[in-house]
Design a protein around this motif. Sequence first.
Motif, mmCIF file in Angstrom:
data_model
loop_
_atom_site.group_PDB
_atom_site.id
_atom_site.type_symbol
_atom_site.label_atom_id
_atom_site.label_comp_id
_atom_site.label_asym_id
_atom_site.label_seq_id
_atom_site.Cartn_x
_atom_site.Cartn_y
_atom_site.Cartn_z
ATOM 1 N N SER A 76 0.812 -1.137 0.070
ATOM 2 C CA SER A 76 0.085 0.108 -0.061
ATOM 3 C C SER A 76 0.977 1.093 -0.071
ATOM 4 N N ASN A 77 0.643 2.040 -1.018
ATOM 5 C CA ASN A 77 1.445 3.355 -1.086
ATOM 6 C C ASN A 77 1.225 4.293 0.084
ATOM 7 N N ARG A 78 -0.167 4.443 0.567
ATOM 8 C CA ARG A 78 -0.038 5.190 1.977
ATOM 9 C C ARG A 78 0.344 4.516 3.220
ATOM 10 N N ALA A 79 0.445 3.468 3.363
ATOM 11 C CA ALA A 79 1.052 2.698 4.592
ATOM 12 C C ALA A 79 2.431 2.710 4.265
ATOM 13 N N SER A 166 3.517 11.818 -6.753
ATOM 14 C CA SER A 166 3.614 11.023 -5.614
ATOM 15 C C SER A 166 2.215 10.236 -5.224
ATOM 16 N N GLY A 167 2.371 9.249 -4.551
ATOM 17 C CA GLY A 167 1.295 8.312 -4.138
ATOM 18 C C GLY A 167 0.439 7.621 -5.219
ATOM 19 N N SER A 168 1.070 7.718 -6.449
ATOM 20 C CA SER A 168 0.009 6.971 -7.568
ATOM 21 C C SER A 168 0.673 5.614 -7.767
ATOM 22 N N THR A 214 -13.218 10.662 -9.026
ATOM 23 C CA THR A 214 -12.245 11.376 -7.993
ATOM 24 C C THR A 214 -11.922 10.418 -6.814
ATOM 25 N N LEU A 215 -10.711 10.276 -6.626
ATOM 26 C CA LEU A 215 -10.269 9.610 -5.192
ATOM 27 C C LEU A 215 -9.892 10.499 -4.240
ATOM 28 N N GLU A 216 -10.178 10.131 -3.000
ATOM 29 C CA GLU A 216 -9.361 10.744 -1.880
ATOM 30 C C GLU A 216 -8.230 9.976 -1.573
ATOM 31 N N GLU A 217 -7.241 10.511 -0.954
ATOM 32 C CA GLU A 217 -6.103 9.813 -0.621
ATOM 33 C C GLU A 217 -6.048 8.461 -0.204
ATOM 34 N N PHE A 218 -5.344 7.484 -0.834
ATOM 35 C CA PHE A 218 -5.493 6.243 -0.704
ATOM 36 C C PHE A 218 -4.201 5.491 -0.223
#
Length: 218
Positions: A76-79, A166-168, A214-218
Amino acid sequence: MSTPAKKKIFVFGASGHAKVVIDIIEREGLYDIAFLVDDAPDMHGRTMYNYGVLGGKKDLLLHREEVEGGIVAIGSNRARKAVAQWLEENGFRLVTCIHPAAEIARGVVIESGTVVMAGAVINSDSYIGRNVIVNTRASIDHDCVICDSVHIAPGSTLCGTVSVGSGSFICAGSTVIPNLTIGKNVIIGAGSTVIRSVPDFSLEAGVPAKYMRTLEEF
Protein backbone atom coordinates in the motif's frame (compact mmCIF):
# COMPACT_ATOMS: atom_id res chain seq x y z
CA MET A 1 42.05 -11.31 3.60
CA SER A 2 38.76 -11.76 5.46
CA THR A 3 35.51 -10.54 3.91
CA PRO A 4 34.01 -7.54 5.77
CA ALA A 5 30.82 -8.36 7.66
CA LYS A 6 27.66 -7.25 5.90
CA LYS A 7 25.57 -4.57 7.53
CA LYS A 8 22.44 -5.83 9.24
CA ILE A 9 19.05 -4.44 8.29
CA PHE A 10 15.40 -5.10 9.10
CA VAL A 11 12.43 -5.60 6.79
CA PHE A 12 9.29 -3.77 7.93
CA GLY A 13 6.41 -5.98 6.80
CA ALA A 14 5.76 -9.71 6.87
CA SER A 15 3.27 -10.23 4.03
CA GLY A 16 3.55 -11.65 0.54
CA HIS A 17 5.26 -8.48 -0.69
CA ALA A 18 7.87 -8.91 2.04
CA LYS A 19 8.70 -12.38 0.67
CA VAL A 20 9.75 -10.80 -2.63
CA VAL A 21 11.76 -8.08 -0.90
CA ILE A 22 13.56 -10.66 1.26
CA ASP A 23 14.50 -12.61 -1.87
CA ILE A 24 15.91 -9.44 -3.48
CA ILE A 25 18.01 -8.64 -0.40
CA GLU A 26 19.41 -12.17 -0.32
CA ARG A 27 20.21 -12.19 -4.04
CA GLU A 28 21.73 -8.71 -4.02
CA GLY A 29 24.02 -9.78 -1.19
CA LEU A 30 24.72 -6.33 0.24
CA TYR A 31 23.03 -6.79 3.61
CA ASP A 32 22.11 -9.44 6.15
CA ILE A 33 18.54 -9.44 7.43
CA ALA A 34 18.51 -9.30 11.24
CA PHE A 35 14.74 -9.60 11.70
CA LEU A 36 11.33 -8.61 10.36
CA VAL A 37 9.02 -6.02 11.91
CA ASP A 38 5.22 -5.95 11.66
CA ASP A 39 2.63 -4.00 13.64
CA ALA A 40 0.02 -6.76 13.30
CA PRO A 41 -0.11 -8.51 16.72
CA ASP A 42 -0.84 -11.92 15.18
CA MET A 43 2.47 -11.80 13.31
CA HIS A 44 4.64 -11.36 16.39
CA GLY A 45 6.84 -14.35 17.11
CA ARG A 46 6.27 -15.94 13.70
CA THR A 47 8.95 -16.60 11.12
CA MET A 48 9.19 -15.99 7.38
CA TYR A 49 11.98 -17.72 5.45
CA ASN A 50 13.65 -18.39 8.82
CA TYR A 51 13.64 -14.72 9.84
CA GLY A 52 11.81 -13.97 13.05
CA VAL A 53 9.11 -11.30 13.28
CA LEU A 54 10.33 -9.13 16.14
CA GLY A 55 7.14 -7.19 16.79
CA GLY A 56 5.99 -3.68 15.95
CA LYS A 57 7.41 -0.16 16.12
CA LYS A 58 7.94 -0.16 19.90
CA ASP A 59 9.91 -3.40 19.68
CA LEU A 60 12.03 -1.99 16.85
CA LEU A 61 13.00 1.00 18.98
CA LEU A 62 14.33 -1.39 21.65
CA HIS A 63 16.58 -3.11 19.06
CA ARG A 64 17.74 -0.09 17.06
CA GLU A 65 21.41 -0.64 17.93
CA GLU A 66 21.36 -4.05 16.22
CA VAL A 67 20.69 -2.72 12.71
CA GLU A 68 22.14 -0.17 10.29
CA GLY A 69 18.78 0.57 8.67
CA GLY A 70 15.89 -1.11 6.94
CA ILE A 71 13.41 -1.30 4.09
CA VAL A 72 9.61 -1.00 4.13
CA ALA A 73 8.01 -4.02 2.45
CA ILE A 74 4.37 -2.87 2.31
CA GLY A 75 2.43 -2.77 -0.95
CA SER A 76 0.00 0.00 0.00
CA ASN A 77 1.44 3.37 -1.03
CA ARG A 78 -0.19 5.23 1.82
CA ALA A 79 0.87 2.73 4.49
CA ARG A 80 4.41 2.44 3.08
CA LYS A 81 4.79 6.23 3.12
CA ALA A 82 3.54 6.50 6.70
CA VAL A 83 5.89 3.81 7.99
CA ALA A 84 8.86 5.25 6.09
CA GLN A 85 8.19 8.69 7.55
CA TRP A 86 8.01 7.24 11.08
CA LEU A 87 11.27 5.36 10.57
CA GLU A 88 13.12 8.44 9.38
CA GLU A 89 11.67 10.61 12.13
CA ASN A 90 13.05 8.07 14.60
CA GLY A 91 16.52 8.02 13.10
CA PHE A 92 16.41 4.86 10.98
CA ARG A 93 18.14 4.88 7.59
CA LEU A 94 16.21 3.49 4.64
CA VAL A 95 18.13 1.32 2.19
CA THR A 96 17.48 0.68 -1.51
CA CYS A 97 17.11 -2.87 -2.87
CA ILE A 98 17.62 -3.72 -6.55
CA HIS A 99 17.24 -7.26 -7.89
CA PRO A 100 20.34 -8.42 -9.82
CA ALA A 101 18.08 -9.30 -12.77
CA ALA A 102 16.85 -5.71 -13.09
CA GLU A 103 18.33 -3.53 -15.86
CA ILE A 104 19.38 -0.05 -14.74
CA ALA A 105 20.76 2.24 -17.48
CA ARG A 106 23.28 5.04 -17.20
CA GLY A 107 22.20 8.27 -15.59
CA VAL A 108 19.40 6.70 -13.55
CA VAL A 109 18.90 8.03 -10.00
CA ILE A 110 17.14 5.79 -7.48
CA GLU A 111 16.44 7.28 -4.06
CA SER A 112 16.40 5.56 -0.66
CA GLY A 113 13.72 3.11 0.39
CA THR A 114 12.93 2.04 -3.18
CA VAL A 115 12.65 -1.58 -4.34
CA VAL A 116 13.30 -2.62 -7.96
CA MET A 117 12.21 -6.18 -8.74
CA ALA A 118 13.33 -8.91 -11.12
CA GLY A 119 13.07 -8.16 -14.83
CA ALA A 120 12.37 -4.46 -14.35
CA VAL A 121 14.00 -2.06 -16.82
CA ILE A 122 14.76 1.58 -15.99
CA ASN A 123 16.24 3.42 -18.93
CA SER A 124 18.63 6.35 -19.24
CA ASP A 125 18.35 9.49 -17.12
CA SER A 126 15.16 8.47 -15.35
CA TYR A 127 14.59 9.54 -11.75
CA ILE A 128 12.99 7.21 -9.20
CA GLY A 129 11.97 8.82 -5.91
CA ARG A 130 11.84 7.57 -2.35
CA ASN A 131 9.92 4.48 -1.22
CA VAL A 132 8.87 3.52 -4.75
CA ILE A 133 8.06 -0.02 -5.91
CA VAL A 134 9.15 -0.83 -9.46
CA ASN A 135 7.59 -4.25 -9.66
CA THR A 136 8.35 -7.39 -11.67
CA ARG A 137 8.98 -6.76 -15.40
CA ALA A 138 7.89 -3.12 -15.21
CA SER A 139 9.50 -0.95 -17.90
CA ILE A 140 10.34 2.71 -17.36
CA ASP A 141 11.87 4.37 -20.40
CA HIS A 142 14.26 7.30 -20.72
CA ASP A 143 13.85 10.59 -18.87
CA CYS A 144 10.88 9.52 -16.77
CA VAL A 145 10.28 11.04 -13.33
CA ILE A 146 8.67 8.80 -10.73
CA CYS A 147 7.90 10.69 -7.54
CA ASP A 148 7.88 9.37 -3.96
CA SER A 149 5.71 6.47 -2.76
CA VAL A 150 4.60 5.37 -6.24
CA HIS A 151 3.91 1.73 -7.19
CA ILE A 152 4.59 0.71 -10.80
CA ALA A 153 2.94 -2.72 -10.88
CA PRO A 154 4.09 -5.88 -12.71
CA GLY A 155 4.27 -5.67 -16.48
CA SER A 156 3.52 -1.96 -16.71
CA THR A 157 5.17 0.16 -19.41
CA LEU A 158 5.97 3.85 -19.12
CA CYS A 159 7.25 5.28 -22.39
CA GLY A 160 9.81 8.07 -22.53
CA THR A 161 9.48 11.34 -20.60
CA VAL A 162 6.52 10.29 -18.47
CA SER A 163 6.05 11.88 -15.04
CA VAL A 164 4.16 10.11 -12.24
CA GLY A 165 3.12 12.11 -9.16
CA SER A 166 3.60 11.01 -5.58
CA GLY A 167 1.41 8.25 -4.19
CA SER A 168 0.10 7.05 -7.55
CA PHE A 169 -0.50 3.42 -8.48
CA ILE A 170 0.00 2.25 -12.05
CA CYS A 171 -1.72 -1.13 -11.97
CA ALA A 172 -0.53 -4.33 -13.65
CA GLY A 173 -0.10 -4.39 -17.41
CA SER A 174 -0.81 -0.71 -17.99
CA THR A 175 0.82 1.37 -20.72
CA VAL A 176 1.45 5.12 -20.65
CA ILE A 177 2.43 6.71 -23.98
CA PRO A 178 5.31 9.25 -24.13
CA ASN A 179 5.40 12.77 -22.73
CA LEU A 180 2.42 12.48 -20.37
CA THR A 181 1.97 13.58 -16.76
CA ILE A 182 0.17 11.32 -14.29
CA GLY A 183 -0.84 13.39 -11.28
CA LYS A 184 -0.43 12.56 -7.61
CA ASN A 185 -2.59 9.95 -5.86
CA VAL A 186 -3.86 8.57 -9.16
CA ILE A 187 -4.87 4.98 -9.89
CA ILE A 188 -4.53 3.67 -13.44
CA GLY A 189 -6.56 0.45 -13.71
CA ALA A 190 -4.99 -2.83 -14.74
CA GLY A 191 -4.41 -3.27 -18.47
CA SER A 192 -5.19 0.35 -19.31
CA THR A 193 -3.63 2.41 -22.09
CA VAL A 194 -3.14 6.04 -21.09
CA ILE A 195 -3.07 8.46 -24.04
CA ARG A 196 -3.53 11.80 -22.25
CA SER A 197 -2.29 13.34 -19.03
CA VAL A 198 -4.23 12.51 -15.86
CA PRO A 199 -5.07 15.05 -13.11
CA ASP A 200 -4.44 14.50 -9.40
CA PHE A 201 -6.74 12.21 -7.39
CA SER A 202 -8.24 10.46 -10.41
CA LEU A 203 -9.15 6.85 -11.14
CA GLU A 204 -8.82 6.08 -14.85
CA ALA A 205 -9.15 2.75 -16.64
CA GLY A 206 -9.73 1.21 -20.05
CA VAL A 207 -8.29 1.20 -23.57
CA PRO A 208 -7.93 4.06 -24.03
CA ALA A 209 -8.08 5.03 -20.35
CA LYS A 210 -11.04 7.17 -19.33
CA TYR A 211 -11.92 9.08 -16.17
CA MET A 212 -13.94 6.96 -13.74
CA ARG A 213 -14.14 8.99 -10.54
CA THR A 214 -12.30 11.28 -8.15
CA LEU A 215 -10.31 9.66 -5.36
CA GLU A 216 -9.48 10.68 -1.85
CA GLU A 217 -5.92 9.92 -0.75
CA PHE A 218 -5.52 6.13 -0.64
